[in-house]
Write an enzyme that holds these catalytic residues in place. Structure first.
Site, PDB file in Angstrom:
ATOM      1  N   HIS A 297      -8.633   3.711  -2.578  1.00  0.00           N
ATOM      2  CA  HIS A 297      -7.217   3.402  -2.350  1.00  0.00           C
ATOM      3  C   HIS A 297      -6.709   2.541  -3.496  1.00  0.00           C
ATOM      4  O   HIS A 297      -6.733   1.318  -3.434  1.00  0.00           O
ATOM      5  CB  HIS A 297      -7.132   2.664  -0.998  1.00  0.00           C
ATOM      6  CG  HIS A 297      -5.790   2.144  -0.630  1.00  0.00           C
ATOM      7  ND1 HIS A 297      -4.601   2.597  -1.151  1.00  0.00           N
ATOM      8  CD2 HIS A 297      -5.440   1.181   0.278  1.00  0.00           C
ATOM      9  CE1 HIS A 297      -3.591   1.930  -0.605  1.00  0.00           C
ATOM     10  NE2 HIS A 297      -4.078   1.064   0.261  1.00  0.00           N
TER      11      HIS A 297
ATOM     12  N   CYS B 202       0.070   2.522   6.305  1.00  0.00           N
ATOM     13  CA  CYS B 202       0.282   1.179   6.818  1.00  0.00           C
ATOM     14  C   CYS B 202       0.508   0.279   5.610  1.00  0.00           C
ATOM     15  O   CYS B 202       0.021   0.566   4.525  1.00  0.00           O
ATOM     16  CB  CYS B 202      -0.886   0.698   7.667  1.00  0.00           C
ATOM     17  SG  CYS B 202      -2.491   0.773   6.874  1.00  0.00           S
TER      18      CYS B 202
ATOM     19  N   CYS C  29       0.799  -1.237   0.000  1.00  0.00           N
ATOM     20  CA  CYS C  29       0.000   0.000   0.000  1.00  0.00           C
ATOM     21  C   CYS C  29       0.825   1.276   0.000  1.00  0.00           C
ATOM     22  O   CYS C  29       0.316   2.346  -0.303  1.00  0.00           O
ATOM     23  CB  CYS C  29      -0.942   0.006   1.194  1.00  0.00           C
ATOM     24  SG  CYS C  29      -2.053  -1.386   1.149  1.00  0.00           S
TER      25      CYS C  29
END
Lengths: 402, 713
Positions: free
Chosen positions: A358, A388, A91
């Site tokens: 996202h 994160c 991510c």
């Protein structure tokens, strides 16, 4: 050491990551190509000065495979001499790409690098690249693999965030994102995505649900009950966290990041190259760091990553004006605020991935761009962006407006 | 060397290999068998006049798998390389069988398990008899091993990964019809047509190539790292394995990986991978512990290893049971199931009738599930005679009292019973805590007085703890053991003491749990720690089940009996608080350490921390696990030292079968061996320092440590 500066950044709007998403028909290479073209064109950039294009992509298989960064260099008609590489820090890939670009510049071995990321989640599904962590029994057993939603729910349980807490956070994310769009805060960096005829396909993030209330969110079913209770992952997590009696499944589609398609690019370079090309630096990259954290809870990396990046330059969170922490799940942000005692009006001030989505490989570059724009708009100085990261990691970058 | 496989070739060139280990009730795989199988396969391959071969058994069952007693020898200091070579040797024979060019048929006469089934899987055609009671399966996981004769490779290649995994992970046995449905066998026939069917197939010039050796072979249901079904199977399968094994059993993970890794490569490579995982299990103490206790020592107990010699075998024809409560009714049921006539006595007819209806309910359920015929159920039920009249006990060979745990009531029923039963009859008490010698004082013939401690629910719990009072005779013990065998339970024999073995052992576990509560350890950490240690139920949940008032009363009785000799336990204050002050007596009251909401799962009572504030420094979970397990192991060692136990095997089998002590340890005493006696003593000394004298190791262990001894060779 050479200083690395951010000269500009662009991003596509984020399309719903489903078959009915406006960007579903657009291939990832086309999305990335348009992003690179926009960055070049609005800066009137002689791309022969670009040393490298570094792109984050989390599912680099199929049409996102085979080093999509280099291929985009060719399709965007950048100079053939520009190299390209794709990287994967899950991510945080988009931010890691920027950090890598900055490191190349700081080392003096590159002058100008384009960094960013791309992810078409509607076309290349998340997880379709496999990986030993989840499927190889030896690995999953030894390392207590559990899906990240379980980790998010575990954070909520362990640190005392109720369903109402996470829903309240999510509703505010929606309100902030809608307000930012209404007020034109994103207009400087979002480029419309065009079709083959030059007609606009999408110019605004389409995952948002403005007007969402806490009551609306309360209606949604928790997403990870099945994985936790039927598939056994709660037990995996509890064996790693035996002080927890049972996991409270609070996260839903409404308080977790959305699945979307999108791409982003950031222009990073030395002071000298900017002067030579007549570019004005917007922000300086002060520090950055990536760390590893406990993988089963998975999503607690931002705090130690931030501390590491701050510590390298003798700063504390007190020195930071605005924070951007990717809204992977509401509990991740709430936990970060709890640790550093950060007021909500200093973090994710224009909403985040809960509202806007996202796009895994691109998000890091997108939130960095949002932070640059907002610091400038508010006339503030320092910002910290962090995410994160899967398998228990965290990446953070500190910038300073110049 | 004895001939274990006979070889016959008929006029049509069909060789029949008949496996028959004459000195054993079941065919098993031994080193000699492997040697002979090798020779037979080569003989078939080399003999030009032989068209193909049938492998069958000279017994009504086909083969039970490896000789576990023989496997025990492998645990004694053999190195990995030697073990791997040995394991591959057997696999090479099977591989040779399936690739030598001659067709092989398995004619499966009956039950085929483990290595027995693996031989069949390496044949090109499998026909199974439909004989009642026969089953097929790969149960190696139950003794901490994996199917190491190619089972993890051939079964998934034959029936698909998704169908094969559960059979191996749970060690499930299937009936021939189910095996046919799953595709494990090609055909099921009546026993007398088995060989004819095998020959029919051979005479049709069959293809002697296994499916997985054919070009273009694909694993049924898909396989490989890019097949989403395959990925999901392993992803969820591994999580469920965490849930089921609590990381204590290495075999399921080895099975999963053997399949996962092995199926992605050619079968020969897969067999090597399987071999490596198999050997890793042989080298792990878990398999050794499980084989020793679950198989060898339990088997010895079932065969009455501890029975005094020189007494003729006896059978109970008529059994008297005093008290038709939970225990009495359960004992009546299991006894009637064994064909024993039961006189079930209680104070009032409604109670004795209710006791009988317990059996009726279970039997009706069995009938409705198709697991028993109506007539049979009726016949069993007819064996139970409820009564209120002591005169009906006349003619009983054995009487078991299961009345309230009160000395006076027990003395009273003892006298009333002895007045009517034969002088030769044995009188047994099902007390769970009261010393037998004391209870025998009420008896006119204490030499025939014994303890038979059953566990609840009687129809499910396999153990009976036989307690020998000071005056109990060998003859009475022999008869009590014969009875336990007759009702198909496993006996352990202990000498008299307060709480005998199992009850005080269980008390040590609960006491350690509540002591941690008193210290401010997070209750969830205690309960999860217990589950992670492999205990079936956490100590707080167990105490809630047992009920806190009962624990309180047993302790008060002990205090009364021992007076000054009573040593307070570390957890006494917690019991006092929950019983006397909080009135939270456990599950039956809906409140104890847990809350029991009527419409949901129980959860730990949040109020615990108000009485025992959460300590700032929490122990690691390994420490919690160690405290809970060591408290029990120490108690078992003390029981040996005090002579309550006379053999470590009884301590291990009893703890496992009676209290669910985790099988991976092999039992509380095997656990000490696994840790190493010297290390265990050292750790206990440290724990005694830290937590109190209850952890001080008994002299027995110190001496063993000094002498470098262990409980088992």
């Amino acid at each position: 050491m050479t200083d690395a500066y951010i000269y500009d950044h662009v991003r596509t709007p984020r399309g719903r990551g489903r078959k009915n998403g406006s960007l579903h028909e657009v291939t990832p290479i086309r999305l990335l190509t348009q992003t690179l073209e926009a960055l070049r064109d609005r800066n009137d950039l002689d791309t022969s000065y670009v040393d490298d294009v570094v792109m984050g992509c989390v599912t680099p298989v199929g049409e996102q495979g085979a080093d999509i960064a280099r291929i985009a260099v060719l399709t965007a008609n950048y100079a053939q001499t520009v190299a390209g590489k794709q990287l994967n820090r899950f991510c945080a890939s988009g931010l890691e790409a920027v950090n890598t670009a900055a490191a190349q510049v700081m080392s003096g071995l590159s002058d100008l690098v384009v960094a960013g990321g791309v992810e078409c989640m509607s076309r290349v599904p998340m997880g379709s690249d496999g990986g030993s962590w989840a499927m190889d029994p030896q690995v999953a057993y030894q390392t207590y693999f559990a899906p990240q939603g379980i980790g998010a729910d575990l954070i909520a349980t362990k640190y005392g965030f109720s369903r109402e807490d996470v829903d309240r956070y999510a509703a505010e994310s929606q309100r902030r994102a809608a307000n930012a769009w209404e007020s034109g805060y994103f207009s400087r960096s979002v480029i419309p995505v065009k079709d083959q005829l030059g007609l606009t396909l999408l110019e605004r993030d389409e995952h948002m649900r403005p007007g969402t209330t806490v009551e609306d969110l309360a209606q949604l079913q928790p997403s990870f009950v099945m994985a936790g209770e039927q598939a056994g992952f709660d037990s995996v997590a509890i064996q790693k966290y035996p002080e927890v009696e049972r996991i409270n499944h609070v996260h839903t589609a409404g308080n977790s990041s959305g699945i979307v398609d999108g791409a982003a690019a950031v222009l990073v370079g030395s002071k000298e190259v900017g002067e030579k090309l007549g570019l004005r630096p917007r922000a300086k990259i002060v520090s950055f760091a990536s760390i590893g954290s406990e993988p089963t809870i998975m999503l607690t990396g931002p705090a130690p990553a931030s501390e590491k990046a701050l510590g390298k330059v003798g700063m504390t969170t007190e020195d930071i004006d605005l924070f951007e922490l990717n809204e992977a799940f509401a509990s991740v942000v709430l936990r970060y605020m709890q640790i550093f005692d950060i007021p909500h009006d200093q973090i994710n001030v224009n909403g985040g991935a809960i509202a806007m989505g996202h796009p895994l490989g691109a998000t890091g570059a997108m939130v960095l761009g949002t932070l640059v724009d907002e610091l400038e708009r508010r006339n503030l100085n320092t910002g910290l962006v962090t995410l994160c990261v899967g398998v228990g990691m965290g990446t953070a970058t500190i910038i300073e407006i110049v | 060397m004895a001939e274990l496989i006979t070889y016959n070739v008929d006029a049509d060139g069909v060789a029949t290999l008949t496996i028959d280990l004459k000195d054993r009730p079941m065919n098993v795989i031994t080193p000699e068998f492997i040697e002979q199988l090798d020779a037979m396969v080569e003989k078939v391959a080399a003999d030009a006049s032989v068209k193909g071969a049938i492998i069958t058994s000279g017994k009504s069952s086909f083969m039970a798998g490896a000789d576990l007693k023989g496997i025990e020898d492998l645990f004694k200091g053999t190195d990995a390389e030697t073990l791997l070579k040995g394991s591959m040797a057997f696999n090479n024979i099977l591989r040779r069988m399936e690739t030598c060019g001659k067709p092989f048929v398995a004619a499966i006469t009956g039950t085929a398990l483990g290595g027995g089934l693996e031989i069949c899987l390496a044949c090109h055609y499998r026909v199974a008899s439909d004989a009642e009671g026969s089953s097929l399966g790969l149960p190696e996981v139950l003794v901490g091993l994996l199917p190491g004769g190619g089972g993890t490779q051939r079964l998934p290649r034959l029936i698909g990964v998704k169908a094969a995994l559960p059979l191996m992970l749970q060690g499930t046995h299937v009936k021939p019809a189910k095996a046919l449905e799953l595709g494990i066998v090609h055909k099921v026939t009546p026993s007398d047509q088995l060989l004819a069917e095998a020959k029919r197939w051979l005479m049709e010039s069959p293809d002697a190539v296994q499916p997985w050796d054919k070009k273009g072979y694909k694993v049924p249901g898909g396989a490989g790292q890019f097949d989403p079904r395959f990925v999901e199977t392993f992803m969820i399968g591994t999580a469920l394995m965490h849930k089921e094994t609590w990381h204590n059993y290495p075999a399921p993970a080895a099975i999963m990986s053997s399949v996962y890794e092995g199926i992605q490569v050619p079968i020969e490579t897969g067999l090597k991978i399987e071999g490596r995982y198999f050997v890793s299990l042989l080298l792990n103490p878990v398999a050794r512990n499980m084989i020793r206790t679950v198989f060898v020592n339990k088997g010895a107990a079932d065969k009455l290893a501890r029975r005094p010699k020189g007494y003729d075998k006896t059978k109970v024809k008529r059994l008297g049971i005093l008290g038709a409560g939970m225990m009495g009714s359960g004992i009546a049921y299991v006894s009637a199931m064994a064909g024993i006539e039961v006189v079930l006595l209680d104070r009032e007819t409604k109670y004795s009738e209710k006791g009988k209806s317990y059996s009726q309910t279970i039997l009706e359920k069995r009938v409705s599930q198709g697991r028993m015929k109506q007539e049979k159920a009726e016949a069993i039920l007819a064996l139970i005679k409820p009564t209120t009249d002591y005169a009906d006990l006349a003619g009983c060979d054995l009487v078991i009292e299961a009345v309230f745990e009160d000395r006076e009531i027990k003395a009273d029923v003892t006298k009333k019973t002895e007045a009517v039963i034969n002088e030769t009859a044995v009188f047994a008490s099902n007390t769970s805590t009261l010393p037998i010698t004391g209870l025998a004082e009420a008896s006119a013939r204490p030499d025939q007085f014994i303890g038979l401690h059953f566990f609840s629910p009687v129809d499910k719990m396999p153990l009976v703890e036989i307690i020998r009072g000071r005056k109990t005779s060998d003859a009475a013990l022999a008869r009590a053991m014969d009875f336990v065998q007759q009702i198909k339970k496993t006996p352990i024999v202990v000498n008299d003491s307060r709480g005998f073995y199992t009850s005080r052992f269980c008390g040590a576990y609960i006491n350690e749990g509540i002591t941690m509560v008193a210290e401010g350890v997070i209750p969830a950490l205690i309960e999860n720690g217990a589950r992670m240690a492999g205990m079936p139920v956490g100590p707080l949940a167990l105490l809630d089940e047992v009920s806190i008032d009962l624990s309180f009363h047993i302790r008060e009785q002990t205090k009364k009996d021992l007076v000054d000799a009573y040593t307070p336990a570390s957890g006494d204050a917690v019991i006092d608080l929950f019983y006397a002050k909080l009135d939270r007596i456990g599950k039956k009251a809906g409140k104890g350490f847990y809350e029991y909401p009527p419409d949901g799962k129980k959860y730990l009572w949040p109020g615990i921390k108000e009485h025992f504030p959460i300590a700032e420094n929490q122990p690691g979970v390994e420490e919690v696990k160690r405290r809970l397990l060591y408290a029990q192991s120490l108690d078992a060692a003390r029981c040996l030292e005090e002579g309550v136990l006379t053999d470590p095997a009884d301590g291990d089998v009893g703890a496992m079968l009676g209290l669910g002590f985790p099988p991976y340890t092999g039992g509380p005493l095997s656990l000490i061996d696994t840790v190493g006696v010297a290390k265990f003593v050292r750790q206990c000394d440290e724990m005694a320092e830290k937590y109190g004298p209850r952890f001080a190791p008994p002299k027995l262990l110190r001496e063993m440590a000094e002498r470098g001894e262990s409980f088992y060779k």
